[in-house]
Design a protein around this motif. Structure first.
Motif, PDB file in Angstrom:
ATOM      1  N   ILE A  96       1.249  -0.955   0.601  1.00  0.00           N
ATOM      2  CA  ILE A  96      -0.200   0.097  -0.259  1.00  0.00           C
ATOM      3  C   ILE A  96       0.771   1.601  -0.225  1.00  0.00           C
ATOM      4  CG2 ILE A  96      -1.954   1.017   1.003  1.00  0.00           C
ATOM      5  CD1 ILE A  96      -2.410  -1.328   2.427  1.00  0.00           C
ATOM      6  N   SER A  97       0.615   2.533  -0.492  1.00  0.00           N
ATOM      7  CA  SER A  97       1.802   3.339  -0.689  1.00  0.00           C
ATOM      8  C   SER A  97       0.011   4.344   0.324  1.00  0.00           C
ATOM      9  CB  SER A  97       1.768   3.676  -2.014  1.00  0.00           C
ATOM     10  OG  SER A  97       1.815   5.447  -2.391  1.00  0.00           O
ATOM     11  N   ASP A 140      -0.509  -2.224  -4.930  1.00  0.00           N
ATOM     12  CA  ASP A 140      -1.247  -2.791  -4.673  1.00  0.00           C
ATOM     13  C   ASP A 140      -2.148  -1.899  -5.128  1.00  0.00           C
ATOM     14  OD1 ASP A 140      -1.018  -5.510  -4.676  1.00  0.00           O
ATOM     15  OD2 ASP A 140       0.136  -5.621  -2.926  1.00  0.00           O
ATOM     16  N   VAL A 141      -2.368  -1.255  -3.902  1.00  0.00           N
ATOM     17  CA  VAL A 141      -3.436  -0.561  -3.267  1.00  0.00           C
ATOM     18  C   VAL A 141      -2.742   1.211  -3.039  1.00  0.00           C
ATOM     19  CG1 VAL A 141      -5.203   0.134  -1.990  1.00  0.00           C
ATOM     20  CG2 VAL A 141      -5.141  -2.359  -2.590  1.00  0.00           C
ATOM     21  N   VAL A 267     -10.827  11.147  -0.394  1.00  0.00           N
ATOM     22  CA  VAL A 267      -9.796  10.002   0.169  1.00  0.00           C
ATOM     23  C   VAL A 267      -9.937   8.566  -0.796  1.00  0.00           C
ATOM     24  CG1 VAL A 267      -8.741   9.262   2.307  1.00  0.00           C
ATOM     25  CG2 VAL A 267      -8.998  11.093   2.359  1.00  0.00           C
ATOM     26  N   TYR A 268      -9.537   8.389  -1.834  1.00  0.00           N
ATOM     27  CA  TYR A 268      -9.838   7.209  -2.243  1.00  0.00           C
ATOM     28  C   TYR A 268      -8.587   6.175  -2.404  1.00  0.00           C
ATOM     29  CZ  TYR A 268     -12.448  10.742  -5.281  1.00  0.00           C
ATOM     30  OH  TYR A 268     -13.958  11.800  -5.499  1.00  0.00           O
ATOM     31  N   ALA A 269      -9.092   5.245  -2.471  1.00  0.00           N
ATOM     32  CA  ALA A 269      -8.550   4.173  -2.695  1.00  0.00           C
ATOM     33  C   ALA A 269      -7.961   3.762  -3.970  1.00  0.00           C
ATOM     34  CB  ALA A 269      -8.988   2.444  -1.589  1.00  0.00           C
ATOM     35  N   VAL A 270      -6.826   3.359  -4.906  1.00  0.00           N
ATOM     36  CA  VAL A 270      -6.622   3.083  -6.182  1.00  0.00           C
ATOM     37  C   VAL A 270      -5.842   2.139  -5.977  1.00  0.00           C
ATOM     38  CG1 VAL A 270      -5.883   4.300  -8.295  1.00  0.00           C
ATOM     39  CG2 VAL A 270      -6.745   5.888  -6.653  1.00  0.00           C
ATOM     40  N   TYR A 271      -6.420   1.359  -7.655  1.00  0.00           N
ATOM     41  CA  TYR A 271      -5.658   0.553  -7.720  1.00  0.00           C
ATOM     42  C   TYR A 271      -5.712   0.188  -9.801  1.00  0.00           C
ATOM     43  CZ  TYR A 271     -10.775  -1.859  -7.037  1.00  0.00           C
ATOM     44  OH  TYR A 271     -11.860  -1.541  -6.254  1.00  0.00           O
ATOM     45  N   ALA A 272      -5.137  -0.955  -9.835  1.00  0.00           N
ATOM     46  CA  ALA A 272      -4.986  -1.298 -10.775  1.00  0.00           C
ATOM     47  C   ALA A 272      -6.339  -1.956 -11.986  1.00  0.00           C
ATOM     48  CB  ALA A 272      -3.699  -2.252 -11.713  1.00  0.00           C
ATOM     49  N   HIS A 273      -6.754  -2.674 -11.275  1.00  0.00           N
ATOM     50  CA  HIS A 273      -7.823  -3.341 -12.428  1.00  0.00           C
ATOM     51  C   HIS A 273      -8.380  -3.888 -11.043  1.00  0.00           C
ATOM     52  CE1 HIS A 273      -5.489  -7.261 -12.601  1.00  0.00           C
ATOM     53  NE2 HIS A 273      -4.385  -6.045 -13.136  1.00  0.00           N
ATOM     54  N   ASN A 274      -9.749  -4.257 -11.698  1.00  0.00           N
ATOM     55  CA  ASN A 274     -10.459  -5.101 -10.699  1.00  0.00           C
ATOM     56  C   ASN A 274     -10.921  -7.258 -11.647  1.00  0.00           C
ATOM     57  OD1 ASN A 274     -12.517  -4.400 -12.764  1.00  0.00           O
ATOM     58  ND2 ASN A 274     -14.031  -3.482 -11.144  1.00  0.00           N
ATOM     59  N   ARG A 275      -9.847  -7.197 -13.278  1.00  0.00           N
ATOM     60  CA  ARG A 275     -10.337  -8.405 -13.464  1.00  0.00           C
ATOM     61  C   ARG A 275      -9.840  -9.611 -12.786  1.00  0.00           C
ATOM     62  NH1 ARG A 275      -8.133 -11.724 -17.331  1.00  0.00           N
ATOM     63  NH2 ARG A 275      -5.908 -10.266 -17.521  1.00  0.00           N
TER      64      ARG A 275
END
Length: 301
Positions: A96-97, A140-141, A267-275
């Protein structure tokens, strides 16, 4: 040596830039990392890395192999996650970052509660105000506080992040109150470079965008430092409420110019994709949404 372990070790060495850094990331000795890469090269019959005492570079064939390794390992991780998510609780290491101030004040507590609820998960939390590329850096997030622009990334809003103008009662008694935006030109303003507009502070009045150029003797790239300068009676600051909510509630700082609307970020949680989204990612984001919510504690004043 298992070939997959060798591939993972090789990819980590390339990403980290050294055997020593890769050893720390993989939680193994430097000697074992070097042995795995050497065995992989022997297995393939080619040299993947050029090694000197000062540098580590990919050979031409090593660069091509690295790209294919990343894709294969990503596909394998997705396959394993999609199968495991059907039958198992979250597990594995979650990277996590997050921004420094928000991470220190709020996210670390959420991480502690999440780890207590999920004993098979490890978390590697990197606190930095630098913009992190999730894919390139293996994150990851990422927690981001922003007005998000169009992006291929998936984002879930965790909480609001209001931006307000603040100063201490002592400073205001010494320098006078502020009623209008132009009054900022007469005051020492503390500038946070984390805002893209820097010293050009942005507001809205009756739905119309307004900007004012401010000036001051102190500039920094950290909201916690802005807060400390405000509490030291050193000026007026533009700051997120998550950094100063308790100070406002207890009267140590006062909100100014509340007739003007500051930026309402999220404030957002961002991640690369949801597949085939990894269960550990889904579980953490869902957990964080429940912890923060639409009315977070920092706005209770």
């Amino acid at each position: 040596m298992d070939t997959i372990d060798g591939m993972r070790t090789f990819v980590t060495v390339v990403k980290e830039g050294s055997f020593t850094a890769a050893a720390g990331r993989r939680r193994m000795s430097t000697a074992l990392v070097s042995k795995y890469v050497g065995q992989l090269e022997d297995h393939l019959g080619v040299r993947l890395l050029n090694r000197t005492t000062r540098s580590l570079t990919l050979t031409e064939i090593g660069a091509a192999y690295f790209e294919r390794c990343q894709q294969i390992l990503d596909d394998l991780d997705e396959l394993e996650s999609s199968v495991q998510d059907r039958h198992a609780s979250p597990r594995g290491t979650l990277i996590i970052s997050a921004p420094v101030t928000f991470g220190e004040l709020y996210l670390t507590d959420v991480v502690a509660r999440f780890l207590a609820a999920h004993p098979d998960v490890r978390i590697d939390l990197n606190l930095t105000d630098r913009f992190v590329n999730l894919v390139d850096e293996g994150v990851d997030v990422a927690i981001r506080i922003a007005e998000l622009e169009d992006s291929p990334l998936i984002a879930r809003r965790l909480a609001p992040a209001r931006i307000v103008v603040c100063a201490s009662p002592v400073y205001l008694k010494r320098r006078g109150a502020l009623r209008y935006l132009n009054d900022l030109e007469k005051h020492d303003c503390i500038v946070d470079r984390n805002f893209r507009s820097g010293s050009l502070w942005q507001f809205k009045e009756d739905g119309k965008q307004k900007s004012i150029q401010v000036d001051g003797r102190f500039t920094v790239n950290n909201a916690a430092s802005v807060r400390r300068m405000l509490l030291a009676d050193m000026g007026v600051g533009l700051i997120p409420t998550f950094a100063v909510g308790p100070d406002i509630r207890q009267g140590r700082l006062k909100i100014l110019l509340d007739a003007y609307e500051g930026s309402n970020l999220g404030v957002y949680a961002v991640y690369a994709h949801n597949r085939h989204l990894a269960g550990k990612v889904r579980a953490f984001v869902d957990f964080a949404v429940k912890c923060f919510g639409a009315s977070p504690e920092w706005d209770q004043y």
